[in-house]
Scaffold this motif. Structure first.
Motif, PDB file in Angstrom:
ATOM      1  N   GLU A 166     -39.832  46.999 -56.471  1.00  0.00           N
ATOM      2  CA  GLU A 166     -40.538  47.771 -57.524  1.00  0.00           C
ATOM      3  C   GLU A 166     -40.011  49.022 -58.101  1.00  0.00           C
ATOM      4  O   GLU A 166     -39.258  49.599 -57.305  1.00  0.00           O
ATOM      5  N   ALA A 167     -40.293  49.340 -59.403  1.00  0.00           N
ATOM      6  CA  ALA A 167     -39.746  50.668 -59.731  1.00  0.00           C
ATOM      7  C   ALA A 167     -40.134  51.646 -58.991  1.00  0.00           C
ATOM      8  O   ALA A 167     -41.474  51.830 -58.733  1.00  0.00           O
ATOM      9  N   GLY A 168     -39.329  52.527 -58.601  1.00  0.00           N
ATOM     10  CA  GLY A 168     -39.821  53.907 -57.861  1.00  0.00           C
ATOM     11  C   GLY A 168     -39.726  53.484 -56.474  1.00  0.00           C
ATOM     12  O   GLY A 168     -39.641  54.458 -55.526  1.00  0.00           O
ATOM     13  N   GLU A 169     -39.528  52.059 -55.964  1.00  0.00           N
ATOM     14  CA  GLU A 169     -39.513  51.833 -54.487  1.00  0.00           C
ATOM     15  C   GLU A 169     -38.205  52.607 -53.978  1.00  0.00           C
ATOM     16  O   GLU A 169     -36.977  52.337 -54.751  1.00  0.00           O
ATOM     17  N   ILE A 170     -38.183  52.657 -52.924  1.00  0.00           N
ATOM     18  CA  ILE A 170     -36.699  53.093 -52.017  1.00  0.00           C
ATOM     19  C   ILE A 170     -35.853  52.035 -51.819  1.00  0.00           C
ATOM     20  O   ILE A 170     -36.333  51.367 -50.970  1.00  0.00           O
ATOM     21  N   PHE A 171     -34.624  52.064 -52.448  1.00  0.00           N
ATOM     22  CA  PHE A 171     -33.836  50.655 -52.422  1.00  0.00           C
ATOM     23  C   PHE A 171     -33.003  50.994 -51.358  1.00  0.00           C
ATOM     24  O   PHE A 171     -32.039  52.112 -51.635  1.00  0.00           O
ATOM     25  N   VAL A 172     -32.738  50.198 -50.397  1.00  0.00           N
ATOM     26  CA  VAL A 172     -31.750  50.686 -49.091  1.00  0.00           C
ATOM     27  C   VAL A 172     -30.624  49.510 -49.052  1.00  0.00           C
ATOM     28  O   VAL A 172     -31.055  48.438 -49.231  1.00  0.00           O
TER      29      VAL A 172
ATOM     30  N   SER B  56     -27.074  38.167 -51.127  1.00  0.00           N
ATOM     31  CA  SER B  56     -27.698  38.764 -52.112  1.00  0.00           C
ATOM     32  C   SER B  56     -29.013  38.710 -51.918  1.00  0.00           C
ATOM     33  O   SER B  56     -29.736  39.785 -52.042  1.00  0.00           O
ATOM     34  N   LYS B  57     -29.672  37.499 -51.575  1.00  0.00           N
ATOM     35  CA  LYS B  57     -31.063  37.388 -51.404  1.00  0.00           C
ATOM     36  C   LYS B  57     -31.485  38.524 -50.303  1.00  0.00           C
ATOM     37  O   LYS B  57     -32.660  39.232 -50.220  1.00  0.00           O
ATOM     38  N   LYS B  58     -30.683  38.678 -49.432  1.00  0.00           N
ATOM     39  CA  LYS B  58     -31.126  39.530 -48.103  1.00  0.00           C
ATOM     40  C   LYS B  58     -31.411  41.023 -48.866  1.00  0.00           C
ATOM     41  O   LYS B  58     -32.297  41.869 -48.507  1.00  0.00           O
TER      42      LYS B  58
ATOM     43  N   GLY C 100     -33.554  37.774 -62.425  1.00  0.00           N
ATOM     44  CA  GLY C 100     -32.391  37.104 -61.948  1.00  0.00           C
ATOM     45  C   GLY C 100     -32.652  36.473 -60.672  1.00  0.00           C
ATOM     46  O   GLY C 100     -31.739  36.212 -59.895  1.00  0.00           O
ATOM     47  N   LYS C 101     -33.953  36.453 -60.024  1.00  0.00           N
ATOM     48  CA  LYS C 101     -33.966  36.395 -58.727  1.00  0.00           C
ATOM     49  C   LYS C 101     -33.851  34.670 -58.323  1.00  0.00           C
ATOM     50  O   LYS C 101     -33.243  34.259 -57.228  1.00  0.00           O
ATOM     51  N   GLU C 102     -34.072  33.727 -59.213  1.00  0.00           N
ATOM     52  CA  GLU C 102     -33.750  32.501 -58.889  1.00  0.00           C
ATOM     53  C   GLU C 102     -32.036  32.117 -58.719  1.00  0.00           C
ATOM     54  O   GLU C 102     -31.806  31.441 -57.837  1.00  0.00           O
ATOM     55  N   ARG C 103     -31.593  32.939 -59.519  1.00  0.00           N
ATOM     56  CA  ARG C 103     -29.963  32.675 -58.999  1.00  0.00           C
ATOM     57  C   ARG C 103     -29.649  33.651 -57.785  1.00  0.00           C
ATOM     58  O   ARG C 103     -28.828  33.131 -57.105  1.00  0.00           O
ATOM     59  N   ILE C 104     -30.365  34.697 -57.671  1.00  0.00           N
ATOM     60  CA  ILE C 104     -29.945  35.398 -56.520  1.00  0.00           C
ATOM     61  C   ILE C 104     -30.401  34.775 -55.175  1.00  0.00           C
ATOM     62  O   ILE C 104     -29.702  34.816 -54.173  1.00  0.00           O
ATOM     63  N   LYS C 105     -31.491  33.703 -55.328  1.00  0.00           N
ATOM     64  CA  LYS C 105     -31.773  33.036 -54.106  1.00  0.00           C
ATOM     65  C   LYS C 105     -30.781  32.067 -53.489  1.00  0.00           C
ATOM     66  O   LYS C 105     -30.652  31.563 -52.339  1.00  0.00           O
ATOM     67  N   GLN C 106     -29.804  31.708 -54.586  1.00  0.00           N
ATOM     68  CA  GLN C 106     -28.614  30.825 -54.261  1.00  0.00           C
ATOM     69  C   GLN C 106     -27.821  31.407 -53.202  1.00  0.00           C
ATOM     70  O   GLN C 106     -26.911  30.581 -52.446  1.00  0.00           O
ATOM     71  N   TRP C 107     -27.594  32.695 -53.131  1.00  0.00           N
ATOM     72  CA  TRP C 107     -26.701  33.397 -52.481  1.00  0.00           C
ATOM     73  C   TRP C 107     -27.321  34.175 -51.171  1.00  0.00           C
ATOM     74  O   TRP C 107     -27.907  35.159 -51.441  1.00  0.00           O
TER      75      TRP C 107
ATOM     76  N   HIS D  68     -39.004  41.454 -50.780  1.00  0.00           N
ATOM     77  CA  HIS D  68     -40.646  40.834 -50.680  1.00  0.00           C
ATOM     78  C   HIS D  68     -40.462  39.418 -51.035  1.00  0.00           C
ATOM     79  O   HIS D  68     -41.430  39.059 -51.809  1.00  0.00           O
ATOM     80  N   LEU D  69     -39.706  38.689 -50.529  1.00  0.00           N
ATOM     81  CA  LEU D  69     -39.785  37.385 -50.618  1.00  0.00           C
ATOM     82  C   LEU D  69     -40.974  36.734 -50.101  1.00  0.00           C
ATOM     83  O   LEU D  69     -41.708  36.822 -49.224  1.00  0.00           O
ATOM     84  N   GLY D  70     -41.317  35.629 -51.061  1.00  0.00           N
ATOM     85  CA  GLY D  70     -42.817  34.944 -51.034  1.00  0.00           C
ATOM     86  C   GLY D  70     -43.898  35.632 -51.537  1.00  0.00           C
ATOM     87  O   GLY D  70     -44.984  34.929 -51.915  1.00  0.00           O
ATOM     88  N   GLU D  71     -43.743  36.970 -52.070  1.00  0.00           N
ATOM     89  CA  GLU D  71     -44.767  37.504 -52.902  1.00  0.00           C
ATOM     90  C   GLU D  71     -44.626  37.366 -54.198  1.00  0.00           C
ATOM     91  O   GLU D  71     -43.467  36.827 -54.803  1.00  0.00           O
ATOM     92  N   ASP D  72     -45.529  37.941 -55.280  1.00  0.00           N
ATOM     93  CA  ASP D  72     -45.380  37.417 -56.486  1.00  0.00           C
ATOM     94  C   ASP D  72     -44.177  38.045 -57.331  1.00  0.00           C
ATOM     95  O   ASP D  72     -43.483  37.626 -57.993  1.00  0.00           O
ATOM     96  N   LYS D  73     -43.982  39.294 -56.704  1.00  0.00           N
ATOM     97  CA  LYS D  73     -42.874  40.037 -57.320  1.00  0.00           C
ATOM     98  C   LYS D  73     -41.892  40.271 -55.834  1.00  0.00           C
ATOM     99  O   LYS D  73     -42.164  41.012 -54.944  1.00  0.00           O
TER     100      LYS D  73
END
Length: 623
Positions: A208-214, A192-194, A182-189, A199-204
């Motif tokens: 990532e799964a398992g990454e510590i989400f703050v 939300s993007k923040k 859903g990242k293309e929609r997310i980039k509109q706001w 990892h803006l600008g990277e392939d993903k």
């Protein structure tokens, strides 16, 4: 959070729903998960970490309402297909009053959200995503009202697990993948993007799964609620008053102001008055008696009464003699649901607005008998809503609309089956949420189906609060449902539908499931699996269900697919052939029951039996 979990698991050898072990007793039906047994308490929800939050509260002495609130906070923080700006609806069994209480924490349409506004933008329905899809936030108020009125702990205690999660938790693949897709929609706001795309600008670009989400902004919002409670307590307020002081800060203080500012900045309609005037409603639930069992649902601002209508219709048939999932049984269930959901699509709406839905007539046994007479040998793709007004001593104000209704005509691709798991229709029709089940030895029982603010969600300013997308459940054409047109302050008719059943005046079954318009279909069959076919709570959760699409989707373009049906892929060939002769278009899936969570009450032995479907990440812990 890790330390807290380790303490719980080390000190208390808790029973946990996991994979069943070999060595079944003679005659025992194998299930992918074992039944969960408990004596003192039970906590089941959509994420293992959130179930642990509920277990932690129980171990600290909280009751089932406290634990349910902790699980609600945790699932909203973990984006379990909902966020803090979504909506909450619950049924609570109060052991002192010996009655079921309904919690209506559904947000409302904001100022300016009227039919002409959306039509002026060229829309056939309110949008599915973005700031114009949002109703006012309901979950914070729902949580704090339940806790203040029926809980025993402080808001600080109940929010502590969620605040630890907001500081950082290992995100699951399911949520991480949803963010990435859903990242293309997310980039509109921008807000939300923040949060969602570290990892803006990277392939993903998402986590990532398992990454510590703050989620630091959300943590600060929750901390402000706790601070408001502490300040009120320091000023001599009671526990209840202090929780409502936190509620006031969210809806009438600096948090609400930032929600409004951030929403309007992104094109939304909220005003400060919209939030300040909104209140949770504590309501009387609706119920019907099915063979001595009282089944309770929320009022007709949800789709819940469709299950009650279906039971009334099915009471006119000998389901048990048909045999479980015989072609006759499947056909009868399908047709009963068609009749009930056709009524849902035309009549259900917020009862606080006139004209009110004719719910007394819709739930009358006499009306159900008349509807049952419409069930024939083959599927009827043209079935429409009935006229329940004569069954409550009134006349139908929309008789002309009913006779010329588009209820059965809002069809895209009529006669087409579901086109695989990525079919956009299916993804909208079964839009998920989560469910929460909790019970304790004192007799408190809680069934919750919260939702709203799923990924990709608009974040409201610097609050970390993801906004609801529930405006899309309104319609803009009175031919579809003249009762469910948007008005400021009005609640849309939603799919969310917790369930409670009593037998002999005592809790019998608490059950709920996620899955959009499929919820009351799966819950109906789950209930019948136990009552008619003597399945236990886990067998019924994993049993093969059918899913009908002969009803308006409550999402997107509100499509309907008459005769389309999903069945489990082990359906015998002769059953398939018989159903085809009856006019059904079928597709087949490995699992069809949906992620059902449930608690059955064993009064003979004084214990709880928990069930959690083998469908997703749903998880239970008991003691």
């Amino acid at each position: 959070m890790k330390k807290l979990i380790l303490i719980v698991l080390a000190l208390f050898p808790l029973a946990v729903i996991g994979q069943s072990l070999p060595g079944l007793a003679p005659g025992q039906t194998p299930t992918n998960k074992p039944v969960l047994h408990g004596k003192n308490w039970m906590a089941i929800t959509g994420k293992p970490l959130a179930a642990t939050a509920g277990a932690t509260i129980f171990q600290q002495g909280g009751n089932a309402v406290d634990a349910a609130c902790a699980m609600l906070a945790a699932t909203a923080t973990m984006w379990d297909v909902l966020s803090w700006g979504g909506e909450t609806q619950a049924l609570i069994y109060h052991p002192g009053l010996k009655k079921v209480i309904a919690i209506n924490a559904m947000g409302v349409a904001p100022t300016g959200a009227i039919v002409d506004f959306y039509k002026s933008k060229g829309m056939d329905y309110p949008p599915a995503y973005g700031p114009l899809a949002a109703t006012t936030p309901g979950t914070p108020g729902g949580l704090m009202t339940m806790l203040a009125e029926y809980g025993s702990m402080s808001l600080e205690q109940v929010l502590k697990p969620a605040m630890q999660l907001a500081k950082g938790y290992p995100i699951e693949a399911q949520t991480a993948n949803s963010i990435e897709s859903g990242k293309e929609r997310i980039k509109q706001w921008p807000y939300s993007k923040k949060i969602f795309l570290p990892h803006l600008g990277e392939d993903k670009e998402g986590p990532e799964a398992g990454e510590i989400f703050v989620q630091e902004d959300l943590f600060q919002t929750l901390q402000k609620l706790v601070n408001a409670e502490k300040e009120a307590l320091a000023n001599g307020k009671s526990r209840k008053e202090a929780i409502y002081a936190a509620n006031d800060r969210f809806y009438r203080g600096d948090i609400g102001k930032e929600i409004v500012r951030g929403t309007q900045e992104q094109g939304g309609l909220f005003t400060e008055e919209d939030l300040a005037n909104w209140k949770v409603k504590i309501e009387e639930p609706l119920s019907v008696n099915y063979k001595g069992i009282e089944v309770y649902k929320l009022q007709e601002w949800t789709q819940g009464p469709a299950l009650l209508q279906s039971l009334n219709i099915l009471e006119n048939f000998d389901l048990k003699s048909m045999g479980y999932n015989s072609s006759e049984y499947i056909h009868t269930i399908y047709q009963a649901m068609n009749l009930a959901f056709a009524d849902r699509d035309f009549y259900y709406s917020d009862p606080a607005f006139e004209p009110r839905s004719p719910i007394k007539g819709l739930l009358s046994k006499e009306y159900a008998k008349e509807r049952a007479k419409l069930i024939k040998d083959k599927n009827d793709p043209t079935i429409k809503a009935g006229d329940p007004y004569p069954f409550q001593g009134g006349s139908n104000p929309f008789k002309s609309l009913l006779n010329n209704s588009d209820n059965s005509m809002a069809i895209n691709n009529p006669g087409m089956p579901i086109q695989g798991p990525n079919d956009p229709f299916l993804q909208e029709f079964q839009s998920g949420t989560t469910s929460i089940q909790a019970a304790d030895a004192e007799g408190w029982v809680v069934s919750v189906t919260p939702s709203g603010g799923w990924v990709p969600a608009v974040i409201a300013g610097n609050t970390g609060v993801g906004l609801s997308q529930r405006m899309q459940s309104f319609v803009l054409d009175e031919k579809l449902n003249p009762y469910n047109l948007p008005e400021p302050g009005k609640r849309p008719r939603v799919t969310l539908t917790p369930s409670l059943a009593l037998k002999d005046g005592k809790p019998f079954l608490s059950f709920a499931v996620q899955g959009g318009d499929s919820q009351d279909q799966n819950l109906l069959q789950y209930f019948l699996n136990i009552v008619e076919f003597d399945m236990d709570v886990q067998e019924a959760a994993e049993a093969a269900n059918i899913n009908s699409y002969q009803m308006q989707s409550s999402f997107g373009a509100h499509e309907i697919k008459p005769g389309a049906m999903s069945l489990r892929d082990d359906t015998p060939t002769w059953i398939r052939a018989e159903l085809m002769k009856k006019g059904y278009i079928m597709d087949f899936w490995p699992r069809t029951s949906g992620p059902i969570n449930a608690i059955w009450f064993d009064w003979k032995h004084g214990s709880f039996w928990g069930g959690s479907s083998n469908y997703g990440d749903d998880y239970g812990i008991a003691w």
